[in-house]
Design a protein around this motif. Structure first.
Motif, PDB file in Angstrom:
ATOM      1  N   PRO A 238       0.857  -1.189   0.000  1.00 29.11           N
ATOM      2  CA  PRO A 238       0.000   0.000   0.000  1.00 29.11           C
ATOM      3  C   PRO A 238       0.898   1.246   0.000  1.00 29.11           C
ATOM      4  N   ASN A 239       0.573   2.239  -0.798  1.00 29.06           N
ATOM      5  CA  ASN A 239       1.333   3.496  -0.812  1.00 29.06           C
ATOM      6  C   ASN A 239       0.376   4.661  -1.063  1.00 29.06           C
ATOM      7  N   SER A 240       0.960   5.841  -1.257  1.00 26.88           N
ATOM      8  CA  SER A 240       0.108   7.026  -1.401  1.00 26.88           C
ATOM      9  C   SER A 240      -0.705   6.989  -2.691  1.00 26.88           C
ATOM     10  N   VAL A 241      -0.209   6.256  -3.691  1.00 24.12           N
ATOM     11  CA  VAL A 241      -0.930   6.172  -4.973  1.00 24.12           C
ATOM     12  C   VAL A 241      -2.019   5.096  -4.903  1.00 24.12           C
ATOM     13  N   ASN A 242      -1.624   3.917  -4.412  1.00 24.92           N
ATOM     14  CA  ASN A 242      -2.586   2.825  -4.299  1.00 24.92           C
ATOM     15  C   ASN A 242      -2.617   2.368  -2.839  1.00 24.92           C
ATOM     16  N   SER A 243      -3.669   2.696  -2.190  1.00 18.66           N
ATOM     17  CA  SER A 243      -3.712   2.446  -0.742  1.00 18.66           C
ATOM     18  C   SER A 243      -4.226   1.055  -0.400  1.00 18.66           C
ATOM     19  N   LYS A 244      -4.414   0.208  -1.397  1.00 19.41           N
ATOM     20  CA  LYS A 244      -4.977  -1.124  -1.141  1.00 19.41           C
ATOM     21  C   LYS A 244      -3.886  -2.140  -0.780  1.00 19.41           C
ATOM     22  N   LEU A 245      -4.262  -3.063   0.067  1.00 18.17           N
ATOM     23  CA  LEU A 245      -3.387  -4.190   0.391  1.00 18.17           C
ATOM     24  C   LEU A 245      -3.922  -5.401  -0.382  1.00 18.17           C
ATOM     25  N   LYS A 246      -3.056  -5.978  -1.214  1.00 15.30           N
ATOM     26  CA  LYS A 246      -3.478  -7.125  -2.022  1.00 15.30           C
ATOM     27  C   LYS A 246      -2.668  -8.354  -1.627  1.00 15.30           C
ATOM     28  N   VAL A 247      -3.370  -9.414  -1.273  1.00 14.64           N
ATOM     29  CA  VAL A 247      -2.682 -10.662  -0.930  1.00 14.64           C
ATOM     30  C   VAL A 247      -3.332 -11.838  -1.656  1.00 14.64           C
ATOM     31  N   LYS A 248      -2.520 -12.838  -1.879  1.00  9.65           N
ATOM     32  CA  LYS A 248      -3.000 -14.046  -2.569  1.00  9.65           C
ATOM     33  C   LYS A 248      -2.766 -15.259  -1.677  1.00  9.65           C
ATOM     34  N   VAL A 249      -3.763 -16.106  -1.570  1.00 13.19           N
ATOM     35  CA  VAL A 249      -3.621 -17.367  -0.840  1.00 13.19           C
ATOM     36  C   VAL A 249      -3.805 -18.503  -1.839  1.00 13.19           C
ATOM     37  N   THR A 250      -2.809 -19.352  -1.961  1.00 11.11           N
ATOM     38  CA  THR A 250      -2.864 -20.452  -2.935  1.00 11.11           C
ATOM     39  C   THR A 250      -3.136 -21.765  -2.219  1.00 11.11           C
ATOM     40  N   ARG A 251      -4.073 -22.508  -2.755  1.00 12.71           N
ATOM     41  CA  ARG A 251      -4.423 -23.809  -2.182  1.00 12.71           C
ATOM     42  C   ARG A 251      -3.761 -24.898  -3.034  1.00 12.71           C
ATOM     43  N   ILE A 252      -3.036 -25.781  -2.358  1.00 17.14           N
ATOM     44  CA  ILE A 252      -2.202 -26.772  -3.056  1.00 17.14           C
ATOM     45  C   ILE A 252      -2.711 -28.181  -2.767  1.00 17.14           C
ATOM     46  N   ASP A 253      -2.743 -29.001  -3.816  1.00 19.36           N
ATOM     47  CA  ASP A 253      -3.139 -30.403  -3.685  1.00 19.36           C
ATOM     48  C   ASP A 253      -2.104 -31.118  -2.803  1.00 19.36           C
ATOM     49  N   ALA A 254      -2.557 -31.646  -1.666  1.00 17.67           N
ATOM     50  CA  ALA A 254      -1.635 -32.285  -0.724  1.00 17.67           C
ATOM     51  C   ALA A 254      -0.965 -33.508  -1.326  1.00 17.67           C
ATOM     52  N   ALA A 255      -1.637 -34.173  -2.273  1.00 17.62           N
ATOM     53  CA  ALA A 255      -1.080 -35.411  -2.829  1.00 17.62           C
ATOM     54  C   ALA A 255      -0.040 -35.145  -3.913  1.00 17.62           C
ATOM     55  N   THR A 256      -0.220 -34.090  -4.690  1.00 15.87           N
ATOM     56  CA  THR A 256       0.674 -33.854  -5.833  1.00 15.87           C
ATOM     57  C   THR A 256       1.508 -32.591  -5.700  1.00 15.87           C
ATOM     58  N   ASN A 257       1.210 -31.764  -4.705  1.00 14.35           N
ATOM     59  CA  ASN A 257       1.876 -30.461  -4.525  1.00 14.35           C
ATOM     60  C   ASN A 257       1.609 -29.490  -5.664  1.00 14.35           C
ATOM     61  N   LYS A 258       0.578 -29.735  -6.442  1.00 15.37           N
ATOM     62  CA  LYS A 258       0.238 -28.816  -7.523  1.00 15.37           C
ATOM     63  C   LYS A 258      -0.714 -27.741  -7.005  1.00 15.37           C
ATOM     64  N   PRO A 259      -0.481 -26.463  -7.381  1.00 16.61           N
ATOM     65  CA  PRO A 259      -1.453 -25.440  -6.991  1.00 16.61           C
ATOM     66  C   PRO A 259      -2.762 -25.642  -7.744  1.00 16.61           C
TER      67      PRO A 259
ATOM     68  N   TYR B 136     -11.033 -49.330  -0.757  1.00 14.69           N
ATOM     69  CA  TYR B 136      -9.779 -48.840  -1.342  1.00 14.69           C
ATOM     70  C   TYR B 136      -9.886 -47.341  -1.555  1.00 14.69           C
ATOM     71  N   THR B 137      -8.738 -46.694  -1.637  1.00 18.87           N
ATOM     72  CA  THR B 137      -8.712 -45.262  -1.932  1.00 18.87           C
ATOM     73  C   THR B 137      -7.735 -45.024  -3.071  1.00 18.87           C
ATOM     74  N   ILE B 138      -7.920 -43.907  -3.749  1.00 24.29           N
ATOM     75  CA  ILE B 138      -7.000 -43.513  -4.808  1.00 24.29           C
ATOM     76  C   ILE B 138      -6.520 -42.107  -4.505  1.00 24.29           C
ATOM     77  N   ALA B 139      -5.206 -41.906  -4.499  1.00 23.07           N
ATOM     78  CA  ALA B 139      -4.639 -40.574  -4.258  1.00 23.07           C
ATOM     79  C   ALA B 139      -3.768 -40.182  -5.467  1.00 23.07           C
ATOM     80  N   PRO B 140      -3.924 -38.972  -6.006  1.00 26.82           N
ATOM     81  CA  PRO B 140      -4.891 -37.962  -5.593  1.00 26.82           C
ATOM     82  C   PRO B 140      -6.318 -38.379  -5.938  1.00 26.82           C
ATOM     83  N   SER B 141      -7.272 -37.696  -5.331  1.00 24.89           N
ATOM     84  CA  SER B 141      -8.666 -38.099  -5.509  1.00 24.89           C
ATOM     85  C   SER B 141      -9.139 -37.867  -6.944  1.00 24.89           C
ATOM     86  N   THR B 142      -8.600 -36.850  -7.591  1.00 26.13           N
ATOM     87  CA  THR B 142      -8.860 -36.686  -9.023  1.00 26.13           C
ATOM     88  C   THR B 142      -7.512 -36.660  -9.728  1.00 26.13           C
TER      89      THR B 142
END
Lengths: 166, 279
Positions: A135-156, B41-47
Motif C-alpha cells: 500500500p502506498n500514497s498512490v494505491n492504498s490497497k493491500l493485495k494478498v493471494k492465498v494459494t491452495r495446493i493439492d496435498a497429494a501432488t503439490n500442484k497449486p 480402497y482409496t485412490i490418491a490424488p482423488s482426481t
C-alpha cells in the motif's frame, strides 16, 4: 573575441558534461516502511477465486468474483507491529467464510525491506500469503493471494486474491 | 392322455452323462461368478489425469482375500466408452499366472497393500484416448478374485462441457464451491423445461457417513440458461473429531408444468464430487 567565444562554449560543454554525473540517493524512508505500510487494520473489499489448474490447461471458466457471494466485506484483518517489526495479527471473520485456518497469532515476512510473503502462525499451524503490492500514497490497497495446493501432488489448484482497504 | 415310450438303455446312459456334464458346467460357471465384493480402497490424488501417477491403497481385512500375501491387479480401460478403444493394462498378460508388474506392494500391516501406476503407461494409450478404468484384485493363479471395481474416471485434459459443472474443478472441504447448471446443454426434457429453484447438497466424511441432513441452497440466475449456487462444505457442516469431508453430492431442483398446468417438482441427475485434500 572569436577565441573567447570558443572557450566559453568549451567551458559550458565541460560544465554540462561534468554536471551530468549521477548522484546516489539514499532510499526514501526507513527500512521498515513497507512493514508500517502493511500494518494496521484492513477491511476486505474484493475476493476473486481462480481455478489455477483449469487456467494452466487453457480451459474456460477460470475466475469467479466472490465478493458479493458471501458477506466478505464484514471481514477485518489487523497486522500489529512492535518496534517497527511484525508482531501479532487478528482476523475478525464477521459473517464471511474464513479466509485462513487461523484467526490470531503472530505474523512475519520473508524480507523486511521488500516483503513478498506474509506468514501467519498460531502454534503448529502456519499459513502463507503472497503480497500483491505494498500500500502506498498512490494505491492504498493491500493485495494478498492465498494459494491452495493439492496435498497429494503439490500442484497449486486454487488461488484466492483478497483486496483490502483501510 | 399320457403316452409312455419305451426307454432305450443306451439313451438312458447318454442322458445321465449329459446331466452330469451340465452339472459340471453350471458348477464351473457358478464358481467363476463367485467374485468377492470389495470397495475398501482409496485412490490418491482423488482426481487425476491419465498422465498423473496414482497410488491405490487397499485393505482386504474381513474379505475373502484376507490373509493372502501375494495379490495382483487386473485392469482395463474405456470399457463401454463411446468412440474410444477398450484396452487392457500391461498387467493383464496371463490370468493364471499374473506377472510381477501386477503385484501389489504390502503396506506394512496385514491385508493392506498399495499399487502405483500412471494411466498412459498402464494402458499404452495417449492421454486423450483414456476416459476411465476399472480393475479387480486377484491371486496369482486367479483362484480368488474381487468383483469388477466401479468405473474410475480420468480427469480430462481437454475441456468437456457438461450440464452440471463445479467451479473450481477441484475443490477442498474449506473452499468456496460454485455449482453450475448449464441448462442450454440439458438433454432430458425435465432438465430442459424446469425452472430451477434450489440445489440439494449432501456432504460425506471419510467414513462414508453423511455429515448431516442435506442442505438446500437458493439458486441464482447467472445469465441465459445458466444457474448458480454457492456453498462451503465446512461452513455448512462441521467434520466430526478426527474426520474430514471426502465428497459431496448435489442436484438442481425446479418445477415444470404438467398437462393440467399444475407445477411438478423435478430434479437433475445427482452428481458426486470428490473433495481434494488441500494444504
Amino acid at each position: 573575441m572569436k577565441t573567447i567565444h570558443y572557450l566559453t562554449i568549451c567551458l559550458a560543454a565541460g560544465l554540462l558534461i561534468t554536471s551530468c554525473r549521477p548522484d546516489s540517493y539514499a532510499p526514501i524512508g526507513g527500512t521498515n516502511d513497507n512493514i508500517t505500510a502493511i500494518s494496521g487494520a484492513w477491511k476486505l473489499t474484493k475476493v476473486t477465486q481462480t481455478d489455477v489448474e483449469s487456467q494452466r490447461k487453457g480451459f474456460p471458466y477460470t475466475t469467479e468474483d466472490l465478493t458479493t457471494v458471501f458477506n466478505y466485506t464484514t471481514l477485518q484483518l489487523t497486522f500489529n507491529v512492535s518496534n517497527g517489526a511484525p508482531s501479532t495479527f487478528t482476523i475478525n471473520n464477521g459473517s464471511a467464510p474464513p479466509i485462513t485456518g487461523i484467526t490470531s497469532g503472530s505474523w512475519s515476512v520473508d524480507d523486511p525491506k521488500s516483503p513478498k510473503t506474509i506468514t501467519l502462525k498460531n502454534g503448529t499451524v502456519t499459513e502463507t500469503m503472497t503480497l500483491g503490492g505494498y500500500p502506498n500514497s498512490v494505491n492504498s490497497k493491500l493485495k494478498v493471494k492465498v494459494t491452495r495446493i493439492d496435498a497429494a501432488t503439490n500442484k497449486p489448484l486454487i488461488a484466492y486474491d483478497y483486496e483490502f482497504s483501510r | 392322455m399320457i403316452m409312455n415310450f419305451p426307454v432305450n438303455p443306451l439313451n438312458k446312459t447318454i442322458m445321465k452323462k449329459l446331466f452330469i456334464l451340465t452339472i459340471f458346467l453350471l458348477g464351473g460357471r457358478l464358481a467363476m461368478a463367485q467374485c468377492i465384493n470389495f470397495t475398501n480402497y482409496t485412490i490418491a490424488p482423488s482426481t487425476f489425469t491419465a498422465e498423473d501417477e496414482i497410488t491405490m491403497t487397499f485393505d482386504f481385512t474381513g474379505t475373502g482375500l484376507a490373509g493372502e500375501t501375494n495379490l495382483y491387479i487386473w485392469t482395463w480401460a474405456n470399457k463401454g466408452a463411446t468412440g474410444l478403444t477398450e484396452k487392457v493394462g500391461i498387467t493383464n498378460t496371463d490370468w493364471g499366472n499374473s506377472p510381477e508388474i501386477a503385484k501389489l506392494t504390502p503396506a506394512g500391516s496385514p491385508n493392506k497393500f498399495t499399487y502405483k501406476f500412471t494411466g498412459t503407461t498402464m494402458y499404452e494409450l495417449a492421454p486423450g484416448q483414456l476416459k476411465h478404468f476399472q480393475f479387480l484384485i486377484k491371486t496369482k493363479t486367479g483362484s480368488k478374485q474381487t468383483c469388477d471395481s466401479e468405473t474410475k474416471a480420468f480427469d480430462p485434459l481437454v475441456f468437456i462441457p457438461n450440464v452440471l459443472r463445479v467451479f473450481p474443478a477441484r475443490v477442498g472441504q474449506n473452499d468456496v464451491v460454485l455449482l453450475n447448471f448449464h441448462q442450454d446443454l440439458a438433454t432430458t426434457l425435465n432438465e430442459q423445461r424446469m425452472e430451477p429453484v434450489s440445489v440439494t447438497v449432501e456432504v460425506f466424511d471419510n467414513t462414508g457417513a453423511s455429515a448431516g441432513a442435506p442442505i438446500t441452497l437458493p439458486v441464482k440466475n447467472a445469465g441465459a440458461k445458466l444457474w448458480k449456487a454457492f456453498f462451503v462444505p465446512t461452513r455448512s457442516y462441521t467434520p466430526g473429531a478426527g474426520k474430514k469431508f471426502t465428497h459431496f453430492t448435489y442436484k438442481f431442483n425446479g418445477t415444470i408444468r404438467d398437462a393440467n398446468n399444475q407445477p411438478v417438482t423435478v430434479s437433475t441427475a445427482v452428481i458426486d464430487v470428490p473433495l481434494t485434500d488441500m494444504k
